[in-house]
Design a protein around this motif. Structure first.
Motif, PDB file in Angstrom:
ATOM      1  N   ILE A   1     -12.816  18.104 -11.508  1.00 38.30           N
ATOM      2  CA  ILE A   1     -11.466  17.690 -11.897  1.00 38.30           C
ATOM      3  C   ILE A   1     -10.575  17.529 -10.671  1.00 38.30           C
ATOM      4  CG2 ILE A   1      -9.383  18.448 -13.105  1.00 38.30           C
ATOM      5  CD1 ILE A   1     -11.214  19.442 -15.352  1.00 38.30           C
ATOM      6  N   GLU A   2     -10.694  18.409  -9.713  1.00 38.07           N
ATOM      7  CA  GLU A   2      -9.883  18.287  -8.500  1.00 38.07           C
ATOM      8  C   GLU A   2     -10.242  17.029  -7.711  1.00 38.07           C
ATOM      9  OE1 GLU A   2      -7.146  19.988  -7.745  1.00 38.07           O
ATOM     10  OE2 GLU A   2      -7.494  20.982  -9.663  1.00 38.07           O
ATOM     11  N   ILE A   3     -11.511  16.684  -7.651  1.00 30.91           N
ATOM     12  CA  ILE A   3     -11.928  15.453  -6.973  1.00 30.91           C
ATOM     13  C   ILE A   3     -11.354  14.235  -7.686  1.00 30.91           C
ATOM     14  CG2 ILE A   3     -13.932  13.972  -6.493  1.00 30.91           C
ATOM     15  CD1 ILE A   3     -15.466  16.586  -5.828  1.00 30.91           C
ATOM     16  N   LEU A   4     -11.401  14.236  -9.022  1.00 35.51           N
ATOM     17  CA  LEU A   4     -10.814  13.127  -9.777  1.00 35.51           C
ATOM     18  C   LEU A   4      -9.311  13.021  -9.537  1.00 35.51           C
ATOM     19  CD1 LEU A   4     -12.702  13.400 -13.175  1.00 35.51           C
ATOM     20  CD2 LEU A   4     -12.882  11.562 -11.494  1.00 35.51           C
ATOM     21  N   LYS A   5      -8.626  14.137  -9.483  1.00 32.76           N
ATOM     22  CA  LYS A   5      -7.183  14.118  -9.231  1.00 32.76           C
ATOM     23  C   LYS A   5      -6.882  13.572  -7.839  1.00 32.76           C
ATOM     24  CE  LYS A   5      -4.765  17.689 -10.902  1.00 32.76           C
ATOM     25  NZ  LYS A   5      -4.411  19.077 -11.248  1.00 32.76           N
ATOM     26  N   ILE A   6      -7.685  13.945  -6.858  1.00 32.51           N
ATOM     27  CA  ILE A   6      -7.498  13.439  -5.494  1.00 32.51           C
ATOM     28  C   ILE A   6      -7.745  11.937  -5.452  1.00 32.51           C
ATOM     29  CG2 ILE A   6      -8.493  13.467  -3.163  1.00 32.51           C
ATOM     30  CD1 ILE A   6      -8.871  16.530  -3.604  1.00 32.51           C
ATOM     31  N   LEU A   7      -8.787  11.478  -6.151  1.00 34.07           N
ATOM     32  CA  LEU A   7      -9.072  10.043  -6.179  1.00 34.07           C
ATOM     33  C   LEU A   7      -7.942   9.268  -6.851  1.00 34.07           C
ATOM     34  CD1 LEU A   7     -12.889  10.012  -6.975  1.00 34.07           C
ATOM     35  CD2 LEU A   7     -11.765   9.455  -4.813  1.00 34.07           C
ATOM     36  N   ILE A   8      -7.349   9.830  -7.888  1.00 35.36           N
ATOM     37  CA  ILE A   8      -6.210   9.170  -8.537  1.00 35.36           C
ATOM     38  C   ILE A   8      -5.029   9.091  -7.571  1.00 35.36           C
ATOM     39  CG2 ILE A   8      -4.468   9.421 -10.352  1.00 35.36           C
ATOM     40  CD1 ILE A   8      -6.741  10.467 -12.159  1.00 35.36           C
ATOM     41  N   LEU A   9      -4.768  10.169  -6.853  1.00 35.67           N
ATOM     42  CA  LEU A   9      -3.685  10.142  -5.856  1.00 35.67           C
ATOM     43  C   LEU A   9      -3.965   9.119  -4.761  1.00 35.67           C
ATOM     44  CD1 LEU A   9      -2.803  13.923  -5.470  1.00 35.67           C
ATOM     45  CD2 LEU A   9      -1.414  12.132  -6.497  1.00 35.67           C
ATOM     46  N   LEU A  10      -5.210   9.053  -4.308  1.00 32.40           N
ATOM     47  CA  LEU A  10      -5.578   8.044  -3.310  1.00 32.40           C
ATOM     48  C   LEU A  10      -5.362   6.634  -3.834  1.00 32.40           C
ATOM     49  CD1 LEU A  10      -8.819   9.444  -1.661  1.00 32.40           C
ATOM     50  CD2 LEU A  10      -6.650   8.950  -0.545  1.00 32.40           C
ATOM     51  N   ARG A  11      -5.705   6.434  -5.096  1.00 32.96           N
ATOM     52  CA  ARG A  11      -5.512   5.112  -5.699  1.00 32.96           C
ATOM     53  C   ARG A  11      -4.036   4.741  -5.735  1.00 32.96           C
ATOM     54  NH1 ARG A  11      -8.314   2.419 -10.938  1.00 32.96           N
ATOM     55  NH2 ARG A  11      -6.817   0.750 -11.197  1.00 32.96           N
ATOM     56  N   ILE A  12      -3.181   5.698  -6.072  1.00 31.82           N
ATOM     57  CA  ILE A  12      -1.741   5.433  -6.075  1.00 31.82           C
ATOM     58  C   ILE A  12      -1.266   5.060  -4.678  1.00 31.82           C
ATOM     59  CG2 ILE A  12       0.533   6.501  -6.378  1.00 31.82           C
ATOM     60  CD1 ILE A  12      -0.764   8.239  -8.581  1.00 31.82           C
ATOM     61  N   ILE A  13      -1.641   5.843  -3.690  1.00 36.11           N
ATOM     62  CA  ILE A  13      -1.214   5.584  -2.315  1.00 36.11           C
ATOM     63  C   ILE A  13      -1.747   4.244  -1.820  1.00 36.11           C
ATOM     64  CG2 ILE A  13      -1.453   6.379   0.076  1.00 36.11           C
ATOM     65  CD1 ILE A  13      -1.450   9.272  -1.152  1.00 36.11           C
ATOM     66  N   LEU A  14      -3.025   3.961  -2.099  1.00 36.52           N
ATOM     67  CA  LEU A  14      -3.606   2.688  -1.661  1.00 36.52           C
ATOM     68  C   LEU A  14      -2.938   1.498  -2.338  1.00 36.52           C
ATOM     69  CD1 LEU A  14      -7.380   3.634  -1.508  1.00 36.52           C
ATOM     70  CD2 LEU A  14      -5.884   3.046   0.415  1.00 36.52           C
ATOM     71  N   SER A  15      -2.508   1.660  -3.577  1.00 43.13           N
ATOM     72  CA  SER A  15      -1.837   0.547  -4.255  1.00 43.13           C
ATOM     73  C   SER A  15      -0.485   0.250  -3.627  1.00 43.13           C
ATOM     74  CB  SER A  15      -1.678   0.841  -5.749  1.00 43.13           C
ATOM     75  OG  SER A  15      -0.696   1.830  -5.968  1.00 43.13           O
ATOM     76  N   TRP A  16       0.138   1.238  -2.996  1.00 44.87           N
ATOM     77  CA  TRP A  16       1.401   1.012  -2.305  1.00 44.87           C
ATOM     78  C   TRP A  16       1.175   0.403  -0.923  1.00 44.87           C
ATOM     79  CZ3 TRP A  16       3.401   6.621  -3.237  1.00 44.87           C
ATOM     80  CH2 TRP A  16       3.816   6.759  -4.568  1.00 44.87           C
ATOM     81  N   ILE A  17       0.154   0.904  -0.225  1.00 42.23           N
ATOM     82  CA  ILE A  17      -0.068   0.501   1.168  1.00 42.23           C
ATOM     83  C   ILE A  17      -0.760  -0.855   1.262  1.00 42.23           C
ATOM     84  CG2 ILE A  17      -1.256   1.108   3.303  1.00 42.23           C
ATOM     85  CD1 ILE A  17      -0.905   4.037   2.512  1.00 42.23           C
ATOM     86  N   VAL A  18      -1.875  -0.996   0.572  1.00 39.84           N
ATOM     87  CA  VAL A  18      -2.662  -2.227   0.643  1.00 39.84           C
ATOM     88  C   VAL A  18      -2.949  -2.745  -0.770  1.00 39.84           C
ATOM     89  CG1 VAL A  18      -3.749  -1.920   2.893  1.00 39.84           C
ATOM     90  CG2 VAL A  18      -4.710  -0.787   0.927  1.00 39.84           C
ATOM     91  N   PRO A  19      -1.945  -3.292  -1.443  1.00 40.00           N
ATOM     92  CA  PRO A  19      -2.146  -3.660  -2.850  1.00 40.00           C
ATOM     93  C   PRO A  19      -3.154  -4.789  -3.078  1.00 40.00           C
ATOM     94  CG  PRO A  19      -0.008  -4.401  -2.071  1.00 40.00           C
ATOM     95  CD  PRO A  19      -0.609  -3.574  -0.978  1.00 40.00           C
ATOM     96  N   GLN A  20      -3.329  -5.675  -2.120  1.00 43.16           N
ATOM     97  CA  GLN A  20      -4.214  -6.823  -2.342  1.00 43.16           C
ATOM     98  C   GLN A  20      -5.549  -6.725  -1.628  1.00 43.16           C
ATOM     99  OE1 GLN A  20      -3.462  -8.975  -4.624  1.00 43.16           O
ATOM    100  NE2 GLN A  20      -1.513  -7.952  -4.947  1.00 43.16           N
ATOM    101  N   SER A  21      -5.621  -5.955  -0.553  1.00 41.00           N
ATOM    102  CA  SER A  21      -6.884  -5.919   0.198  1.00 41.00           C
ATOM    103  C   SER A  21      -7.876  -4.966  -0.477  1.00 41.00           C
ATOM    104  CB  SER A  21      -6.641  -5.488   1.645  1.00 41.00           C
ATOM    105  OG  SER A  21      -6.282  -4.140   1.690  1.00 41.00           O
ATOM    106  N   ARG A  22      -9.134  -5.335  -0.393  1.00 41.50           N
ATOM    107  CA  ARG A  22     -10.200  -4.523  -0.987  1.00 41.50           C
ATOM    108  C   ARG A  22     -11.350  -4.411  -0.002  1.00 41.50           C
ATOM    109  NH1 ARG A  22      -9.925  -3.716  -6.782  1.00 41.50           N
ATOM    110  NH2 ARG A  22      -7.709  -3.869  -7.167  1.00 41.50           N
ATOM    111  N   ASN A  23     -11.915  -3.227   0.091  1.00 33.04           N
ATOM    112  CA  ASN A  23     -13.157  -3.011   0.816  1.00 33.04           C
ATOM    113  C   ASN A  23     -14.020  -2.089  -0.034  1.00 33.04           C
ATOM    114  OD1 ASN A  23     -12.350  -0.328   1.273  1.00 33.04           O
ATOM    115  ND2 ASN A  23     -11.376  -0.867   3.212  1.00 33.04           N
ATOM    116  N   GLU A  24     -15.169  -1.682   0.473  1.00 31.64           N
ATOM    117  CA  GLU A  24     -16.088  -0.871  -0.329  1.00 31.64           C
ATOM    118  C   GLU A  24     -15.494   0.479  -0.719  1.00 31.64           C
ATOM    119  OE1 GLU A  24     -19.848  -0.568   1.592  1.00 31.64           O
ATOM    120  OE2 GLU A  24     -20.044  -2.732   1.784  1.00 31.64           O
ATOM    121  N   PHE A  25     -14.739   1.089   0.184  1.00 31.67           N
ATOM    122  CA  PHE A  25     -14.127   2.382  -0.100  1.00 31.67           C
ATOM    123  C   PHE A  25     -13.096   2.258  -1.229  1.00 31.67           C
ATOM    124  CE2 PHE A  25     -10.658   5.448   0.848  1.00 31.67           C
ATOM    125  CZ  PHE A  25     -11.354   6.608   0.557  1.00 31.67           C
TER     126      PHE A  25
END
Length: 88
Positions: A12-36
């Motif tokens: 559950i903690e890993i999932l919560k961290i991934l959700i937070l990362l997704r939020i941050i990435l959507s603010w920083i690089v909303p259009q770019s995508r890579n494998e990570f």
């Protein structure tokens, strides 16, 4: 029982961290995508999709599904631990 507790807690903690990362990435690089970024989106999308169905965005640009999923994961973790504590 302790092993189950630890596995659930870490998952559950890993999932919560991934959700937070997704939020941050959507603010920083909303259009770019890579494998990570694709990996993060692939793991978190099944968790966020039900919340998007419950709360349709319409024309709004603010997606509340990650926030709701984050809190629901915390509640699920608490409930699982309560159940595990009653069993042992």
């Amino acid at each position: 029982m302790f092993l189950i507790y630890k596995i659930v807690s870490y998952a559950i903690e890993i999932l919560k961290i991934l959700i937070l990362l997704r939020i941050i990435l959507s603010w920083i690089v909303p259009q770019s995508r890579n494998e990570f970024i694709e990996l993060i989106y692939t793991v978190t999308e099944p968790i966020l999709k039900p919340f998007r169905i419950m709360i349709p965005l319409g024309g709004a640009r603010l997606d509340l599904s990650p926030i709701l999923a984050y809190y629901v994961l915390g509640i699920v973790k608490y409930l699982i631990f309560r159940i595990l504590s009653m069993i042992s």
